[in-house]
Motif scaffolding. Structure first.
Motif, PDB file in Angstrom:
ATOM      1  N   HIS B  76       1.684  24.638 -44.835  1.00  0.00           N
ATOM      2  CA  HIS B  76       1.060  24.571 -43.526  1.00  0.00           C
ATOM      3  C   HIS B  76       1.748  23.468 -42.725  1.00  0.00           C
ATOM      4  O   HIS B  76       1.840  22.329 -43.196  1.00  0.00           O
ATOM      5  N   ILE B  77       2.200  23.833 -41.520  1.00  0.00           N
ATOM      6  CA  ILE B  77       2.793  22.838 -40.623  1.00  0.00           C
ATOM      7  C   ILE B  77       1.952  22.823 -39.347  1.00  0.00           C
ATOM      8  O   ILE B  77       1.793  23.867 -38.698  1.00  0.00           O
ATOM      9  N   THR B  78       1.401  21.690 -39.017  1.00  0.00           N
ATOM     10  CA  THR B  78       0.589  21.581 -37.800  1.00  0.00           C
ATOM     11  C   THR B  78       1.398  20.920 -36.693  1.00  0.00           C
ATOM     12  O   THR B  78       2.408  20.253 -36.948  1.00  0.00           O
ATOM     13  N   GLU B  79       0.944  21.147 -35.463  1.00  0.00           N
ATOM     14  CA  GLU B  79       1.591  20.540 -34.280  1.00  0.00           C
ATOM     15  C   GLU B  79       3.107  20.697 -34.344  1.00  0.00           C
ATOM     16  O   GLU B  79       3.851  19.712 -34.267  1.00  0.00           O
ATOM     17  N   GLU B  83      12.177  20.392 -33.964  1.00  0.00           N
ATOM     18  CA  GLU B  83      12.943  20.035 -35.170  1.00  0.00           C
ATOM     19  C   GLU B  83      12.398  20.684 -36.442  1.00  0.00           C
ATOM     20  O   GLU B  83      12.998  20.568 -37.512  1.00  0.00           O
ATOM     21  N   ASP B  84      11.254  21.372 -36.326  1.00  0.00           N
ATOM     22  CA  ASP B  84      10.733  22.120 -37.472  1.00  0.00           C
ATOM     23  C   ASP B  84      11.453  23.462 -37.641  1.00  0.00           C
ATOM     24  O   ASP B  84      11.290  24.132 -38.676  1.00  0.00           O
ATOM     25  N   ILE B 109      10.925  29.764 -36.332  1.00  0.00           N
ATOM     26  CA  ILE B 109      11.447  29.537 -34.983  1.00  0.00           C
ATOM     27  C   ILE B 109      10.336  28.917 -34.159  1.00  0.00           C
ATOM     28  O   ILE B 109       9.231  29.473 -34.060  1.00  0.00           O
ATOM     29  N   ILE B 110      10.624  27.784 -33.564  1.00  0.00           N
ATOM     30  CA  ILE B 110       9.650  27.109 -32.704  1.00  0.00           C
ATOM     31  C   ILE B 110      10.051  27.360 -31.255  1.00  0.00           C
ATOM     32  O   ILE B 110      11.112  26.914 -30.801  1.00  0.00           O
ATOM     33  N   LYS B 111       9.194  28.060 -30.525  1.00  0.00           N
ATOM     34  CA  LYS B 111       9.487  28.398 -29.132  1.00  0.00           C
ATOM     35  C   LYS B 111       9.018  27.275 -28.205  1.00  0.00           C
ATOM     36  O   LYS B 111       7.893  26.809 -28.334  1.00  0.00           O
ATOM     37  N   PRO B 112       9.874  26.849 -27.272  1.00  0.00           N
ATOM     38  CA  PRO B 112       9.479  25.749 -26.374  1.00  0.00           C
ATOM     39  C   PRO B 112       8.434  26.188 -25.353  1.00  0.00           C
ATOM     40  O   PRO B 112       8.267  27.380 -25.096  1.00  0.00           O
TER      41      PRO B 112
END
Lengths: 115, 112
Positions: B76-79, B83-84, B109-112
């Motif tokens: 689990h990755i929060t916030e 860079e994740d 993939i972290i979308k801005p």
């Protein structure tokens, strides 16, 4: 910088060539590993050396030949490879075996292309 | 032998949201479950791990949970932050002292 250095970073070789991948670890670890990483597949463990002695050989074809002259250096000798051997080859080391919860430290890998 | 399945293969989340990656394993004797993160052009790096005598472990924005009965564990990755973005691998150990059995990886993939 993980303390595990691999050279070369990129290698293109023909099917009849002989080449070697080199790995050096500066962490004082006792175990060293070769892994093969192909796209969208799990990491495949190829060889494990513990105190310079080979402890695992996961049915790897003989065209891959490992060498571990001391606890800090590991080589992977390559000869008469096939195009399907093209992949990222990762070297790694750990202080102890993974069953003892040892962290594995990976190098950045050597991209191999067989033409 | 041990088999580890990892889902999803690709996960896209909005920056700031949470991300969850799940793995199942087959060998009930497995007792160590690490998670590795691989950034582009680099080798995998350990981010968190858990042993079978613990149900949950946290390290800042990252947590791992383990359900031994169901034989699955999750990252689990929060916030989430840019860079994740990376490929995340789960793994499990069967009896062999040096053999980690790996999942196939999840591209986050972290979308801005």
């Amino acid at each position: 910088e993980t303390g595990v250095t691999q050279t070369p970073r990129h290698l293109v070789m023909g099917m009849t060539n002989k080449k070697s991948l080199k790995c050096e670890q500066h962490l004082g670890h006792n175990a060293m590993y070769w892994y093969k990483q192909s796209a969208k597949k799990p990491l495949e463990l190829m060889f494990v050396y513990n105190f310079k002695e080979q402890t695992e050989n996961n049915s790897v074809p003989s065209r891959f030949s490992p060498e571990c002259p001391n606890s800090s250096h590991l080589f992977l000798h390559l000869h008469t490879l096939q195009p399907e051997d093209s992949a990222l080859y990762l070297c790694a080391s750990s202080q102890e075996g993974v069953a003892l919860s040892a962290t594995i430290y990976f190098g950045e890998g050597s991209w191999l292309t067989v033409v | 032998g041990e088999n580890v399945e990892q889902h999803p293969s690709t996960l896209s989340v909005q920056e700031g949201d949470s991300a969850v990656i799940k793995c199942t394993y087959s060998d009930s004797a497995s007792n160590y479950f690490p998670w590795y993160k691989q950034e582009l052009g680099k080798g995998p790096q350990l981010i968190i791990d858990i042993r079978s005598n613990v149900g949950e472990k946290k390290d800042q924005r990252i947590a791992v949970t383990l359900n031994k009965t169901a034989k699955h564990f999750s990252l689990h990755i929060t916030e989430t932050q840019p860079e994740d973005s990376a490929v995340y691998f789960c793994a499990a150990t069967p009896d062999s002292n040096y053999q980690l059995i790996w999942g196939a990886g999840t591209k986050l993939i972290i979308k801005p």
